[in-house]
Design an enzyme around this catalytic site. Structure first.
Site, PDB file in Angstrom:
ATOM      1  N   TYR A 156       0.842  -1.201   0.000  1.00 28.32           N
ATOM      2  CA  TYR A 156       0.000   0.000   0.000  1.00 28.32           C
ATOM      3  C   TYR A 156       0.874   1.246   0.000  1.00 28.32           C
ATOM      4  O   TYR A 156       2.060   1.210   0.357  1.00 28.32           O
ATOM      5  CB  TYR A 156      -0.961   0.004   1.201  1.00 28.32           C
ATOM      6  N   CYS A 157       0.258   2.369  -0.421  1.00 17.09           N
ATOM      7  CA  CYS A 157       0.936   3.670  -0.404  1.00 17.09           C
ATOM      8  C   CYS A 157      -0.083   4.705   0.054  1.00 17.09           C
ATOM      9  O   CYS A 157      -0.872   4.444   0.949  1.00 17.09           O
ATOM     10  CB  CYS A 157       1.527   3.991  -1.774  1.00 17.09           C
ATOM     11  N   GLY A 158      -0.094   5.876  -0.584  1.00 23.40           N
ATOM     12  CA  GLY A 158      -1.068   6.893  -0.219  1.00 23.40           C
ATOM     13  C   GLY A 158      -2.406   6.688  -0.887  1.00 23.40           C
ATOM     14  O   GLY A 158      -3.464   6.895  -0.285  1.00 23.40           O
TER      15      GLY A 158
ATOM     16  N   GLY B 294      -2.618   4.066  -3.793  1.00 24.48           N
ATOM     17  CA  GLY B 294      -2.540   2.851  -4.600  1.00 24.48           C
ATOM     18  C   GLY B 294      -1.669   3.000  -5.825  1.00 24.48           C
ATOM     19  O   GLY B 294      -1.256   2.004  -6.423  1.00 24.48           O
TER      20      GLY B 294
ATOM     21  N   TRP C 205      -3.738   4.169   1.804  1.00 20.51           N
ATOM     22  CA  TRP C 205      -3.823   4.872   3.082  1.00 20.51           C
ATOM     23  C   TRP C 205      -5.024   5.816   3.138  1.00 20.51           C
ATOM     24  O   TRP C 205      -5.659   5.952   4.193  1.00 20.51           O
ATOM     25  CB  TRP C 205      -2.534   5.647   3.338  1.00 20.51           C
TER      26      TRP C 205
END
Length: 373
Positions: A331-333, A335, A360
Site C-alpha cells: 500500500y501507499c497513499g 494505490g 492509506w
C-alpha cells in the site's frame, strides 16, 4: 533576462522579477493589463510559491541549500508579499509535484489566501526560523533531477517533440522485451487494468498527473523503453511526457495494447487487488507481509499496524528482506505507488502480490487501526 525587464504583449505586459530560492536564476513574471490600471494583478510564481507550499531549495545539492533557503525567504517576504493580498498567483506545479513538500491541489490562488493557509507564510518567522522549518523533514529529491539539470544546460539537439514510436505486433514485442535487464517495459494503463492482466515483467506507471515524476524516479536514460497503453493516443502522450524529462529512447509500443497480446495467446501476469477491509482482515496472517512503500515522512504520520517499510524508489535494494513464498500486500497513499511496487515485485519473481487500491486514504476514511512509529 534582467530583473525589471518588461515584455509587451499588446495590452498585456509581463515584468521580470528575479526570485531566487528554488534556484539562483529563478524568475517570476508580474502580469499587468492596461485595461485594468497600472498596478499588476497577477504573478506567475514558477517554483517559488505554490498553493499551500513553497519551492524546494535543495535540488542543486547540499552545498547551496541553506543559501537558497535564505534567498527564498527574501523573495517571499520582501518581493512577493509587498505586492498586496489581492495579487492572483499562478504556480508552475500542483499537487503531486516533487518541487515542494506538500503542494495543494488548487491550480491558482491569491497572496491573501496563501497568507491565511500556507504554513510557510501564515506565521511571521525570522529568516533562520523559516530556513529551519523549511528544511526540516524535506523529502528525498527525485533521482532524475540532477540529470535534468545537466541536460538543461546543454545546447538543444532538436526543437520538435517526439514522434509516435513504431507499433509492434505481439510476437515481435515479446522478442524485443524478453531481456528485462536490457530494456524497460512500461505499462501506462490504470492500476486496476494492470492488475487484471499484463505482460510479464512490465512496470506499471499509470498515465496520470504524477506520471512524469514517477517515470523519472523509476526509469533511466541508458536503456530503451517499450510502452503498453490502451491505445496509440495514450502511448503518444506517455512518449511526450517521457521526452520532457529527457527519456528519449522509446523504441516501440504494443500494437492495440493487451487486446492483441491476449488474442495471440501469450502469457499473462496479474496482481491481486485487496480492499482496505481485506488488508485489515488478513494483516495478522503469518503468510501475509504488509509493505508500506510511502516516503519516510508519510510513514512517520502513521501506518498500518505491523507493516514493513521500503520507499518504492528504493524497493529493489530491500527485496531480500521479503519472503518470496508468502503474500506481499503493498500500500501507499492512494494505490498508485503501490502498483509500481507490486509490478516490481512481480518482475523480481514474487508470485503472490496484492495491491491495495485507495491504500492509506481509504484506510483512514474507514477509521481502521493506525500505528505510530
Amino acid at each position: 533576462m534582467d530583473d525589471g525587464e518588461v515584455l509587451e504583449l499588446g495590452q498585456v505586459s509581463l515584468e521580470v522579477l528575479h526570485s531566487p530560492g528554488h534556484t539562483p536564476e529563478h524568475i517570476s513574471l508580474l502580469l499587468r493589463d492596461s485595461q485594468q490600471g497600472e498596478a499588476p494583478f497577477a504573478l506567475f510564481t514558477g517554483d517559488t510559491l505554490f498553493n499551500l507550499d513553497v519551492g524546494r531549495p535543495d535540488l542543486l545539492g547540499e552545498d547551496s541549500t541553506k543559501q537558497l533557503a535564505a534567498q527564498l525567504y527574501a523573495t517571499l517576504f520582501t518581493r512577493y508579499l509587498p505586492l498586496g493580498e489581492r495579487i492572483e498567483i499562478y504556480p508552475c506545479h500542483g499537487a503531486g509535484s516533487a518541487c515542494g513538500k506538500s503542494i495543494g491541489d488548487r491550480r491558482h490562488s491569491t497572496l491573501g489566501n496563501e497568507l491565511l493557509f500556507n504554513p510557510a507564510l501564515n506565521q511571521r518567522r525570522t529568516e533562520q526560523e523559516f530556513v529551519d522549518r523549511l528544511l526540516d523533514g524535506m523529502p528525498e529529491p527525485p533521482r532524475h533531477y540532477a540529470r535534468l539539470k545537466q541536460l538543461n544546460a546543454r545546447p538543444l539537439e532538436r526543437l520538435h517533440g517526439p514522434a509516435l514510436p513504431p507499433p509492434l505486433a505481439p510476437e515481435e514485442f515479446r522478442q524485443r522485451t524478453a531481456d528485462h535487464d536490457a530494456v524497460q517495459l512500461v505499462d501506462v494503463r490504470s492500476i486496476l487494468a494492470f492488475g487484471g492482466g499484463h505482460v510479464p515483467g512490465a512496470l506499471n506507471i499509470a498515465l496520470r498527473d504524477e506520471f512524469a515524476s514517477w517515470a523519472g524516479w523509476m526509469l533511466d536514460d541508458q536503456r530503451p523503453i517499450y510502452l503498453i497503453g490502451e491505445d496509440s493516443v495514450e502511448v503518444h502522450q506517455a512518449t511526450l511526457q517521457l521526452y520532457r524529462i529527457g527519456l528519449d529512447q522509446v523504441a516501440g509500443y504494443l500494437r492495440n495494447g493487451m487486446t492483441d497480446w491476449q488474442n495471440a495467446g501469450l502469457p499473462l501476469a496479474c496482481v491481486m487487488q485487496w480492499t482496505v477491509h481485506e488488508l485489515d482482515r488478513r494483516r495478522g496472517d503469518p503468510e501475509v507481509q504488509v509493505l508500506d512503500v510511502r516516503s519516510a515522512e508519510e510513514v512517520a504520520q502513521g501506518r498500518v499496524p505491523g507493516a514493513r517499510h521500503a520507499f518504492v524508489a528504493h524497493l529493489p535494494q530491500h527485496l531480500e528482506q521479503l519472503d518470496r513464498d508468502g503474500i506481499v500486500a503493498v500500500y501507499c497513499g492512494s494505490g498508485y505507488r503501490a502498483s509500481i511496487a507490486a509490478s516490481l515485485l512481480k518482475r523480481h519473481g514474487f508470485n503472490r502480490v496484492a495491491n491495495v487500491p485507495g491504500s492509506w486514504a481509504a484506510w483512514r476514511k474507514h477509521d481502521l487501526p493506525v500505528a505510530q512509529r
